[in-house]
Design a protein around this motif. Structure first.
Motif, PDB file in Angstrom:
ATOM      1  N   UNK A 280       0.804  -1.220   0.000  1.00 50.43           N
ATOM      2  CA  UNK A 280       0.000   0.000   0.000  1.00 50.43           C
ATOM      3  C   UNK A 280       0.839   1.273   0.000  1.00 50.43           C
ATOM      4  N   UNK A 281       2.022   1.234   0.633  1.00 49.34           N
ATOM      5  CA  UNK A 281       2.793   2.462   0.810  1.00 49.34           C
ATOM      6  C   UNK A 281       4.137   2.432   0.085  1.00 49.34           C
ATOM      7  N   UNK A 310       6.479  -0.673  11.658  1.00 48.96           N
ATOM      8  CA  UNK A 310       6.999   0.439  10.849  1.00 48.96           C
ATOM      9  C   UNK A 310       6.999   0.082   9.359  1.00 48.96           C
ATOM     10  N   UNK A 311       7.202  -1.207   9.068  1.00 47.69           N
ATOM     11  CA  UNK A 311       7.331  -1.640   7.671  1.00 47.69           C
ATOM     12  C   UNK A 311       6.002  -2.004   7.027  1.00 47.69           C
ATOM     13  N   UNK A 312       4.909  -2.024   7.793  1.00 48.49           N
ATOM     14  CA  UNK A 312       3.614  -2.420   7.233  1.00 48.49           C
ATOM     15  C   UNK A 312       3.264  -1.565   6.017  1.00 48.49           C
ATOM     16  N   UNK A 313       2.880  -2.233   4.942  1.00 46.31           N
ATOM     17  CA  UNK A 313       2.552  -1.533   3.715  1.00 46.31           C
ATOM     18  C   UNK A 313       3.751  -1.241   2.846  1.00 46.31           C
ATOM     19  N   UNK A 314       4.927  -1.729   3.266  1.00 48.71           N
ATOM     20  CA  UNK A 314       6.141  -1.449   2.508  1.00 48.71           C
ATOM     21  C   UNK A 314       7.094  -2.621   2.479  1.00 48.71           C
ATOM     22  N   UNK A 315       8.389  -2.310   2.476  1.00 48.72           N
ATOM     23  CA  UNK A 315       9.436  -3.317   2.365  1.00 48.72           C
ATOM     24  C   UNK A 315      10.339  -3.235   3.597  1.00 48.72           C
ATOM     25  N   UNK A 316      10.614  -4.381   4.196  1.00 52.85           N
ATOM     26  CA  UNK A 316      11.538  -4.477   5.327  1.00 52.85           C
ATOM     27  C   UNK A 316      12.825  -5.119   4.836  1.00 52.85           C
ATOM     28  N   UNK A 348       1.168 -11.639   5.308  1.00 52.24           N
ATOM     29  CA  UNK A 348       1.733 -11.964   3.992  1.00 52.24           C
ATOM     30  C   UNK A 348       1.346 -10.944   2.923  1.00 52.24           C
ATOM     31  N   UNK A 349       0.228 -10.228   3.111  1.00 52.34           N
ATOM     32  CA  UNK A 349      -0.196  -9.239   2.119  1.00 52.34           C
ATOM     33  C   UNK A 349       0.095  -7.807   2.565  1.00 52.34           C
ATOM     34  N   UNK A 350       0.777  -7.658   3.690  1.00 55.05           N
ATOM     35  CA  UNK A 350       0.998  -6.319   4.241  1.00 55.05           C
ATOM     36  C   UNK A 350       2.437  -5.849   4.153  1.00 55.05           C
TER      37      UNK A 350
END
Length: 472
Positions: A280-281, A310-316, A348-350
């Motif tokens: 999403x982000x 912090x990484x939700x919606x992005x890449x860690x 898995x989708x976040x």
């Protein structure tokens, strides 16, 4: 040009697949026809339809499989467009007639039509060949989308075909997607890439891919990223057509020495994933052992959760991820790994996780937990930069900071990079940055003793500056 053939009874799969190719073929013909007609009135809509026919047949043939679904889509798309043996044909008829077999060779070089468009664009400054490329790639991805699981061979062929088209355009000086000179490409690569901000719209995919292409070196890495991108686009196309999509893990392993561009590519992947709707982000969050592992019982899981939030919606991006598996019996690294596996499964989708580190150590890390092996199915290797690539990086740093190298200084920089041992831990781009910063410091020491230095002197790095920097 838009007629449809009647399917044989029981052809339910064909009926679903019919629009998968029809739409892209219609667009290929309709959008190119006016431009092509202005270039050469002798080229008719039927010629463009034949171009699409050859492209589709070639991509069906490229893996030698020729599935029933592919052939039905081929028949229902092109039978209404030509008075050929496709009329009332079945997949068995297509196989017996050899209408697709051997067509893969059509992808080995740009077509005559494309070469005409490239020459026209080079002479007039127009961009018809660019539109051909984009429409042809849409059509190729549509072929890849026919089967539930896109063939890896097809995805590789797709990238190679795009590269051939782009090379023909580049050689003719058509388009502006790529930097015109190595120095310009280096300058673009050196420019800082700001993290994606959630409140801003996603970046256009073409813009992100152009930035990827502008990076110095990393030829195989770029190809891998393009294949990941192509696969997602094919899957999105299948979803649009209400076709089944095999769920695949997006998590990746990056291996290679420090300074090889892993963080930069991870940041671009965040933008790519956001543009394609995977996340999403698209923001990049970096972590390592110190930010994931605590020294007290019960604290490690909390730290891992905070990083994931912090990484939700992005890449860690977990740098030196192998360090999590190196502790002894009383170490909490294994707890961190187990918690990471659980968070990956629950979200898995976040979030998309990229684990990075040295090749051998990362293999050991993935083997440390059965859950990691299944969730990180793909590894991308980042090779060390060559001497010429390191020189290009050094030059990009100069351009970005308004410095220039004398001829003698350029030779000193190249020779120094060439003499560095390429062992484990080789610094790559960090090595180039360290030398640049040291040379600037040495130049400042030299310039400060001048009474009235000129702008040229203030901006020039000499062989003496480089020699002193290399000796530090």
């Amino acid at each position: 040009m838009t007629g449809r053939s009647r399917l044989p009874s029981g052809g339910t799969v064909s009926a679903v697949l019919d629009p998968v190719l029809n739409g892209p073929v219609d667009r290929f013909v309709a959008e190119l026809a006016p431009e092509v007609a202005r270039i050469s009135p002798r080229i008719l809509d039927t010629d463009l339809a034949l171009e699409a026919y050859n492209l589709v047949a070639a991509f069906i043939d490229v893996d030698g499989h020729h599935s029933e679904e592919e052939l039905w889509a081929f028949i229902t798309t092109f039978a209404p467009r030509f008075e050929t043996q496709l009329q009332r044909a079945t997949p068995a008829d297509v196989r017996r007639a050899g209408l697709v077999a051997g067509k893969a060779s059509w992808l080995e070089k740009p077509s005559v039509l494309f070469e005409i468009l490239v020459r026209h664009d080079a002479a007039t400054g127009s961009s018809v060949s660019t539109r051909y490329r984009d429409l042809a790639m849409d059509l190729a991805r549509a072929v890849c989308a026919i089967d539930t699981m896109p063939s890896p061979v097809k995805l590789v062929a797709l990238d190679q075909f795009r590269t051939r088209l782009q090379k023909a355009m580049d050689d003719a000086g058509v388009g502006t997607a790529r930097a015109a000179t190595p120095e310009a490409a280096a300058a673009a690569a050196a420019a800082p890439v700001p993290p994606a901000e959630p409140e801003k719209p996603s970046r256009p995919l073409g813009e992100v891919m152009a930035e990827l292409d502008a990076l110095i070196g990393l030829k195989d890495v770029k190809a891998e990223v393009r294949r990941v991108t192509d696969l997602i686009q094919v899957e999105n196309l299948r979803k649009e057509r209400k076709l089944p999509v095999a769920e695949q893990s997006r998590h990746l392993v990056f291996t290679g020495n420090p300074g090889t561009g892993k963080t930069t590519v991870a940041r671009l992947l965040g933008d790519i994933y956001r543009s394609l709707g995977v996340v999403a982000k698209g923001q990049l969050v970096e972590a390592d052992r110190s930010s994931l592992v605590a020294g007290y019982i019960g604290q490690t899981a909390i730290q891992v959760r905070q990083v994931f939030e912090k990484a939700m919606g992005g890449v860690l991006l977990i740098d030196e991820a192998y360090a999590l598996a190196r502790g002894g019996e009383r170490d909490f690294g294994q707890e961190a790994i187990d918690t990471i596996v659980k968070f990956i499964e629950d979200h898995r989708r976040d979030v998309v996780v990229i684990a990075a580190g040295y090749p051998d150590e990362m293999h050991q890390f993935i083997e440390s937990n059965p859950g990691l092996r299944s969730r990180f199915p793909k590894t991308i290797f980042f090779p060390d930069y060559s001497t010429e690539e390191l020189l290009a990086i050094f030059l990009s740093l100069c351009v970005h900071s308004s410095y220039s190298l004398t001829g003698g200084a350029r030779k000193r920089v190249r020779d120094w990079f060439g003499a560095q041992p390429r062992d484990k831990g080789f610094g790559n781009a960090r090595l180039a940055r360290n030398l640049f910063e040291a040379a600037v410091a040495c130049q400042a020491t030299r310039i400060v003793n001048m009474k009235s230095p000129t702008d040229g002197q203030l901006q020039s790095l000499t062989a003496r500056d480089v020699d002193k920097a290399a000796a530090l």
